[in-house]
Design a protein around this motif. Structure first.
Motif, PDB file in Angstrom:
ATOM      1  N   HIS A  40      -5.615  -1.174  12.540  1.00  0.00           N
ATOM      2  CA  HIS A  40      -5.109  -0.430  11.384  1.00  0.00           C
ATOM      3  C   HIS A  40      -4.389   0.836  11.836  1.00  0.00           C
ATOM      4  O   HIS A  40      -3.251   1.110  11.437  1.00  0.00           O
ATOM      5  CB  HIS A  40      -6.284  -0.083  10.460  1.00  0.00           C
ATOM      6  CG  HIS A  40      -5.917   0.743   9.268  1.00  0.00           C
ATOM      7  ND1 HIS A  40      -5.262   0.222   8.173  1.00  0.00           N
ATOM      8  CD2 HIS A  40      -6.104   2.069   8.988  1.00  0.00           C
ATOM      9  CE1 HIS A  40      -5.065   1.182   7.273  1.00  0.00           C
ATOM     10  NE2 HIS A  40      -5.559   2.305   7.745  1.00  0.00           N
ATOM     11  N   GLN A  77     -21.729 -14.220  12.208  1.00  0.00           N
ATOM     12  CA  GLN A  77     -20.503 -13.700  12.828  1.00  0.00           C
ATOM     13  C   GLN A  77     -20.853 -12.632  13.874  1.00  0.00           C
ATOM     14  O   GLN A  77     -20.290 -12.614  14.973  1.00  0.00           O
ATOM     15  CB  GLN A  77     -19.623 -13.078  11.733  1.00  0.00           C
ATOM     16  CG  GLN A  77     -18.430 -12.300  12.222  1.00  0.00           C
ATOM     17  CD  GLN A  77     -17.097 -13.010  11.979  1.00  0.00           C
ATOM     18  OE1 GLN A  77     -17.029 -14.103  11.430  1.00  0.00           O
ATOM     19  NE2 GLN A  77     -16.026 -12.377  12.412  1.00  0.00           N
ATOM     20  N   ALA A 108     -10.702  -4.156  13.974  1.00  0.00           N
ATOM     21  CA  ALA A 108      -9.936  -4.039  12.732  1.00  0.00           C
ATOM     22  C   ALA A 108      -9.481  -2.589  12.502  1.00  0.00           C
ATOM     23  O   ALA A 108      -8.348  -2.344  12.080  1.00  0.00           O
ATOM     24  CB  ALA A 108     -10.777  -4.522  11.548  1.00  0.00           C
ATOM     25  N   GLY A 137       2.281 -11.859   4.894  1.00  0.00           N
ATOM     26  CA  GLY A 137       1.551 -10.824   4.182  1.00  0.00           C
ATOM     27  C   GLY A 137       1.984 -10.634   2.737  1.00  0.00           C
ATOM     28  O   GLY A 137       1.315  -9.949   1.971  1.00  0.00           O
ATOM     29  N   LYS A 179      -5.798  -3.192  -1.657  1.00  0.00           N
ATOM     30  CA  LYS A 179      -4.822  -3.386  -0.575  1.00  0.00           C
ATOM     31  C   LYS A 179      -3.442  -3.763  -1.127  1.00  0.00           C
ATOM     32  O   LYS A 179      -2.545  -4.125  -0.365  1.00  0.00           O
ATOM     33  CB  LYS A 179      -5.315  -4.468   0.392  1.00  0.00           C
ATOM     34  CG  LYS A 179      -6.621  -4.093   1.094  1.00  0.00           C
ATOM     35  CD  LYS A 179      -7.076  -5.180   2.045  1.00  0.00           C
ATOM     36  CE  LYS A 179      -8.416  -4.811   2.673  1.00  0.00           C
ATOM     37  NZ  LYS A 179      -8.950  -5.890   3.517  1.00  0.00           N
ATOM     38  N   ASP A 187      -6.956   1.969   1.915  1.00  0.00           N
ATOM     39  CA  ASP A 187      -7.862   0.904   2.330  1.00  0.00           C
ATOM     40  C   ASP A 187      -7.137  -0.310   2.901  1.00  0.00           C
ATOM     41  O   ASP A 187      -7.767  -1.163   3.521  1.00  0.00           O
ATOM     42  CB  ASP A 187      -8.755   0.491   1.160  1.00  0.00           C
ATOM     43  CG  ASP A 187      -9.881   1.487   0.940  1.00  0.00           C
ATOM     44  OD1 ASP A 187     -10.117   2.306   1.839  1.00  0.00           O
ATOM     45  OD2 ASP A 187     -10.525   1.451  -0.119  1.00  0.00           O
ATOM     46  N   GLY A 188      -5.834  -0.401   2.699  1.00  0.00           N
ATOM     47  CA  GLY A 188      -5.084  -1.534   3.214  1.00  0.00           C
ATOM     48  C   GLY A 188      -4.021  -1.085   4.205  1.00  0.00           C
ATOM     49  O   GLY A 188      -3.362  -0.063   4.001  1.00  0.00           O
ATOM     50  N   THR A 189      -3.858  -1.851   5.266  1.00  0.00           N
ATOM     51  CA  THR A 189      -2.901  -1.475   6.304  1.00  0.00           C
ATOM     52  C   THR A 189      -1.467  -1.495   5.770  1.00  0.00           C
ATOM     53  O   THR A 189      -0.682  -0.579   6.007  1.00  0.00           O
ATOM     54  CB  THR A 189      -3.006  -2.447   7.492  1.00  0.00           C
ATOM     55  OG1 THR A 189      -4.353  -2.402   7.992  1.00  0.00           O
ATOM     56  CG2 THR A 189      -2.050  -2.061   8.610  1.00  0.00           C
ATOM     57  N   ARG A 190      -1.151  -2.556   5.048  1.00  0.00           N
ATOM     58  CA  ARG A 190       0.210  -2.735   4.579  1.00  0.00           C
ATOM     59  C   ARG A 190       0.658  -1.568   3.686  1.00  0.00           C
ATOM     60  O   ARG A 190       1.771  -1.049   3.840  1.00  0.00           O
ATOM     61  CB  ARG A 190       0.268  -4.055   3.808  1.00  0.00           C
ATOM     62  CG  ARG A 190       1.652  -4.555   3.524  1.00  0.00           C
ATOM     63  CD  ARG A 190       1.536  -5.877   2.756  1.00  0.00           C
ATOM     64  NE  ARG A 190       2.818  -6.278   2.236  1.00  0.00           N
ATOM     65  CZ  ARG A 190       3.610  -7.172   2.813  1.00  0.00           C
ATOM     66  NH1 ARG A 190       3.219  -7.751   3.929  1.00  0.00           N
ATOM     67  NH2 ARG A 190       4.762  -7.486   2.276  1.00  0.00           N
ATOM     68  N   VAL A 191      -0.214  -1.174   2.774  1.00  0.00           N
ATOM     69  CA  VAL A 191       0.124  -0.061   1.888  1.00  0.00           C
ATOM     70  C   VAL A 191       0.217   1.239   2.685  1.00  0.00           C
ATOM     71  O   VAL A 191       1.105   2.073   2.455  1.00  0.00           O
ATOM     72  CB  VAL A 191      -0.910   0.067   0.746  1.00  0.00           C
ATOM     73  CG1 VAL A 191      -0.607   1.274  -0.124  1.00  0.00           C
ATOM     74  CG2 VAL A 191      -0.928  -1.206  -0.099  1.00  0.00           C
ATOM     75  N   LEU A 195     -15.146   1.171   6.750  1.00  0.00           N
ATOM     76  CA  LEU A 195     -14.731   0.326   7.878  1.00  0.00           C
ATOM     77  C   LEU A 195     -15.216   0.951   9.183  1.00  0.00           C
ATOM     78  O   LEU A 195     -14.639   1.909   9.692  1.00  0.00           O
ATOM     79  CB  LEU A 195     -13.207   0.144   7.904  1.00  0.00           C
ATOM     80  CG  LEU A 195     -12.713  -0.790   9.020  1.00  0.00           C
ATOM     81  CD1 LEU A 195     -13.185  -2.219   8.792  1.00  0.00           C
ATOM     82  CD2 LEU A 195     -11.195  -0.759   9.135  1.00  0.00           C
ATOM     83  N   ARG A 222      -5.695  -9.664   3.788  1.00  0.00           N
ATOM     84  CA  ARG A 222      -4.905  -8.516   4.230  1.00  0.00           C
ATOM     85  C   ARG A 222      -5.716  -7.619   5.146  1.00  0.00           C
ATOM     86  O   ARG A 222      -6.910  -7.442   4.978  1.00  0.00           O
ATOM     87  CB  ARG A 222      -4.401  -7.722   3.023  1.00  0.00           C
ATOM     88  CG  ARG A 222      -3.115  -8.307   2.461  1.00  0.00           C
ATOM     89  CD  ARG A 222      -2.275  -7.245   1.786  1.00  0.00           C
ATOM     90  NE  ARG A 222      -0.988  -7.799   1.364  1.00  0.00           N
ATOM     91  CZ  ARG A 222      -0.192  -7.238   0.482  1.00  0.00           C
ATOM     92  NH1 ARG A 222      -0.545  -6.086  -0.089  1.00  0.00           N
ATOM     93  NH2 ARG A 222       0.963  -7.791   0.155  1.00  0.00           N
ATOM     94  N   LYS A 223      -5.031  -6.990   6.074  1.00  0.00           N
ATOM     95  CA  LYS A 223      -5.650  -6.071   7.023  1.00  0.00           C
ATOM     96  C   LYS A 223      -6.010  -4.776   6.314  1.00  0.00           C
ATOM     97  O   LYS A 223      -5.301  -4.376   5.407  1.00  0.00           O
ATOM     98  CB  LYS A 223      -4.685  -5.761   8.164  1.00  0.00           C
ATOM     99  CG  LYS A 223      -4.138  -6.960   8.891  1.00  0.00           C
ATOM    100  CD  LYS A 223      -5.126  -7.472   9.874  1.00  0.00           C
ATOM    101  CE  LYS A 223      -4.590  -8.735  10.592  1.00  0.00           C
ATOM    102  NZ  LYS A 223      -5.645  -9.438  11.303  1.00  0.00           N
ATOM    103  N   PRO A 224      -6.978  -4.012   6.774  1.00  0.00           N
ATOM    104  CA  PRO A 224      -7.884  -4.398   7.845  1.00  0.00           C
ATOM    105  C   PRO A 224      -8.994  -5.283   7.298  1.00  0.00           C
ATOM    106  O   PRO A 224      -9.383  -5.161   6.151  1.00  0.00           O
ATOM    107  CB  PRO A 224      -8.473  -3.051   8.292  1.00  0.00           C
ATOM    108  CG  PRO A 224      -8.475  -2.222   7.053  1.00  0.00           C
ATOM    109  CD  PRO A 224      -7.271  -2.670   6.261  1.00  0.00           C
ATOM    110  N   GLY A 225      -9.436  -6.160   8.088  1.00  0.00           N
ATOM    111  CA  GLY A 225     -10.505  -7.065   7.694  1.00  0.00           C
ATOM    112  C   GLY A 225     -10.886  -7.853   8.908  1.00  0.00           C
ATOM    113  O   GLY A 225     -10.065  -8.051   9.807  1.00  0.00           O
ATOM    114  N   PRO A 226     -12.123  -8.306   8.957  1.00  0.00           N
ATOM    115  CA  PRO A 226     -12.560  -9.042  10.147  1.00  0.00           C
ATOM    116  C   PRO A 226     -11.894 -10.408  10.177  1.00  0.00           C
ATOM    117  O   PRO A 226     -11.670 -11.019   9.136  1.00  0.00           O
ATOM    118  CB  PRO A 226     -14.066  -9.166   9.938  1.00  0.00           C
ATOM    119  CG  PRO A 226     -14.253  -9.114   8.471  1.00  0.00           C
ATOM    120  CD  PRO A 226     -13.156  -8.239   7.931  1.00  0.00           C
TER     121      PRO A 226
END
Lengths: 314, 314, 314, 314
Positions: free
Chosen positions: D125, B177, D121, A25, A58, D88-92, D116, A277-281
């Motif tokens: 998260h 998808q 996903a 990541g 992200k 918007d991002g999991t890591r952050v 989302l 990067r998560k979240p994402g499909p």
């Protein structure tokens, strides 16, 4: 407020830089540098960092600074840089725009804050960002990210009210029709660029677009279309566009656009991992297979080998 | 409640019939009949009337009945008919579905009422419409018309809760998808059809779609792709799709899709006037010109001449 | 095009008439007539039929005509009638507006067609409806039904471009602030009415609203606030508003507003059944109980007995 | 992944702390401390920092840390802290959640990332944020900020799939009905809190809510309602709610909610300036006047004097 030091409208093919990640990541700086070399070699006219397509939202603050820094180092003035500073707060956006200016960017890209409909508050936001940083503002019209649909009239009104806005990145569908309608209202002081992975590039150019700003994985295709178009060679522009449209259309799909792009960049060898990067499909396994098949059928890898970058890879 | 007399899932290429108008705005019955002959000659597997693409929501009750009646007369049982009955009220939708059944339709297409999110009320609506008419329900997933985004999980849950739903017309992006994700949840009892003017038809088929239901102006292209695909001839399916993608993509643009389609149908001589009922955007003059140029470059008119219909035109 | 025969802005309390149904779903004409007597007795300034709150979009053509006819008969010229003609097609909306004019309506209420953002197409739609029917147009700004959010600037531009628009029914939150902003742009030629079950009526009046148009089940409350306000008795206007706000707020809840209203109308004895046509949420049993408790605590039934209508009930 | 060290559902009145600013836009730490004292004195059960109502999305990283730090210092363990980490991002989001845990927070509040929709996903998260920080997750359901509408079914499914979610902050209208529907699906392991400035607090409690989490400027009112309710004194709960509803409703208005709240906090003397960070609507002068008048009519300032904090102001 500083003096606007660069308020020239943008033209040509601007690549929105993807941000490559390692399996854990972390930002993959080695891949980022290779990608930058690839994009520069493709002949683009400028590079945009920290856009939605760069997964800017992200990244944390330190990571955003690092991407900007690496890009500035890799281009070292050879190519102009535009930096995304779309934020929900004016003050934070201004801070980021000032950092971008300090790092050498000549433009900032700004989308309306989430769900902020046009009105005095939006106008002031755009004006402040441009003026405080002294940079050209690229107004991004891309409803899927902020829920704000700007009509051609509203785009023209904003460009009129905010002198720093000299370029509109127009991505609300149908783009060719809206490019025509918008340019009819803005006159010649403003350029309009397309986006959407170049999915409608030919018709956007036909309707007056001055180029495109997007992160399509084969920037060479966009450059080829643009250069042919600018040289008056419509046949080549059209045939190039037609040939690669299956890839342009596939990559333009909302929701998986960045995943498709990174998959293609990895197939090309420009980045090591296609991780988003998560979240994402997750890109469906079958979709990945179909994508590889389409690349094969189009002969895209052979058409645009990246052997010239071997050196850079080491 | 009547017995479900026909709950077979739909397959193949279903044409969503455009509704041609005269310059004064009246339905152009002569053109409608010619268009029907053209569509039938193209080899489609079924015809869908009174969809969004048929401008059903801009027709009054008498006009909707007339379109259904003319279509039933022109097909006279040679082709199955699906009838759109998307309405904000269950009772009115049931009335329309019953009229469709009486006119010989074998299926109804239903989108969720405006802004009605999934829940018991939506389930009951779909169930009632199917049961009262005794017809198969095609569940339309097309967020732009009703503001309802259905996830693959929700699509599968609705199909599970409402036995009459045997076909899902899946038009929420990214469609290939989502076709894969939805079919993984529904199993084999339900078919999924693509839409969106066939813009992603190849990849939808690759991911398991059983065909497509849309009103693309050259239905022959869709039929060609589908028949090649079904025969296992992927190369022909892919090359046909690639060749005509510039037209598929242009017609698929939200906001002007029907206007583009009618312009193409008029270029082909299948309808006399390209008029779209108000309100609707005028197709920009330049966009019309570009469209004609794309048709010319692809040689589409020559590839699919409509001389066989001359007789019908008289 | 006929001459505009009545382009006066609307003022005061306009009741949006609920459409009562029998348990089998048919229109309950007896209840409709009783409700009309009750509304007239409450002292409203006008009646609006076939609004969203009248479930117009769930009635068929014959039913819509019947409601209009019954209302015209019951009022027999004693009160002006406004008729909702919100439709996705201009031609159908014009037909309905002409029928309304023929039935004696003096105004039509029009919301933008679903998802039609402001632009030439929307302007033409509103202009055509007003001109062809020769009636005042009440422009309805109510985002939940059509996905269209109009800014004060856009409301003023539409009113300026379409002379028939002399009244704006403003229901986009926050309404008092937007009433002020809109009136600052429109000048005195246009009135603005609130809606939303009167949930913000006091502050809308304070900011310049000329009344309200909504279907709150105790129209007497709205009339009381309005008449006190108009007489300069702010204290009474405020205390009346404060006292009944628990009911106004409860009824204003999106999603269940009509169900709450009909439940209250039934509690009052103004209609026999609280049935809302499908699809629609069932009012949770507990919510019904809470509602009855709130009515009891406020003493609302005693404050506004409907004994005067006993005769009409027979 | 750490062990979940605190997964208890939240109950009672949780104040979402406003972030006061100086006229130059800097955080006003003196006001922040005074406000904290006022909120604690009001008797709330917990404090939530960095929510939407705290303008978290307009703060930079250093400012967010500072607000959390000041709050932890002011409460010094006397009250539990919940920290907003909607990103918007999991890591952050995980990074922020870990910082919150390190600062002593016992819960994090998470809304779905922008646009989302529910699916694997989103589930991942929420799970990651809770697990990596080892804190209870408050799932925020507030469509206006992210464009995500969660149905009761989806809320229950998320709570089931993510053990860390033990509390749902339910703000999608109509809240009382949805509280009932959600609790019927979740069982007793999850609490539901209301929000929306307490606009529907009474009915939310009646339908099973375990309290409320919002930033209403007179937290004493919410505490009064909650404590009466919990003690079984429904009459006092109802009369308190009814009395202050004009202020609850005014503050709950989307778009100007924070501006109204800060104006009230300033009137009370709890903060020095009512400034809201840009972009944001200016509270119309007339609306400010009306607000002051409503406060006066309700006698709210006298009912809840803040004399006890005089010391703290010095």
């Amino acid at each position: 407020m500083t003096t606007l030091r660069n308020v020239q409208p943008l033209r040509g093919v601007w690549n929105i830089l993807a941000t490559p990640f390692q399996p854990d990541g972390e930002i993959d700086e080695r891949s980022l540098n290779r990608l930058l070399l690839g994009v520069i070699a493709a002949g683009v006219d400028g590079i945009t960092v920290l856009g939605v397509a760069g997964e800017a939202q992200k990244l944390n603050q330190a990571e955003r600074r690092r991407v900007l820094e690496l890009t500035a180092a890799a281009t070292s003035g050879r190519l102009p840089i535009c930096c995304g500073v779309s934020q929900d707060g004016t003050r934070v956006a201004v801070e980021m725009a000032q950092e971008a200016a300090a790092a050498g960017a000549i433009a900032v890209m700004v989308a309306p804050p989430t769900f902020l409909q046009p009105g005095p508050a939006l106008t002031a936001h755009l004006r402040n960002v441009g003026e405080e940083a002294g940079l050209t503002v690229v107004l991004q019209d891309y409803p899927p990210v902020n829920g704000v649909s700007l009509t051609p009239t509203q785009l023209a009104q904003l460009a009129d009210a905010v002198p720093a806005i000299q370029t509109i990145k127009l991505e609300g569908l149908p783009t060719p029709q809206r490019v025509a309608e918008t340019l009819a209202l803005t006159g010649s002081s403003v350029t309009v660029l397309g986006g959407l992975s170049g999915n409608f590039l030919l018709d956007e150019l036909r309707r007056g677009a001055a180029g495109t700003m997007n992160g399509f994985a084969f920037a060479e295709v966009l450059v080829g279309i643009w250069q042919a178009w600018r040289a008056g060679d419509v046949d080549t522009a059209a045939s190039t566009y037609f040939r690669y449209l299956p890839l342009l259309a596939t990559e333009a799909q909302p929701g998986i656009s960045i995943a498709v792009r990174k998959h293609l960049l990895q197939l090309r060898g420009l980045i090591d991992h296609s991780l988003v990067r998560k979240p994402g499909p997750e890109l469906h396994e079958g979709v990945q297979k179909d994508l590889a098949d389409t690349v094969r059928r189009l002969g895209a890898l052979d058409a645009f080998p990246i052997t010239d970058l071997q050196e850079a890879r080491r």
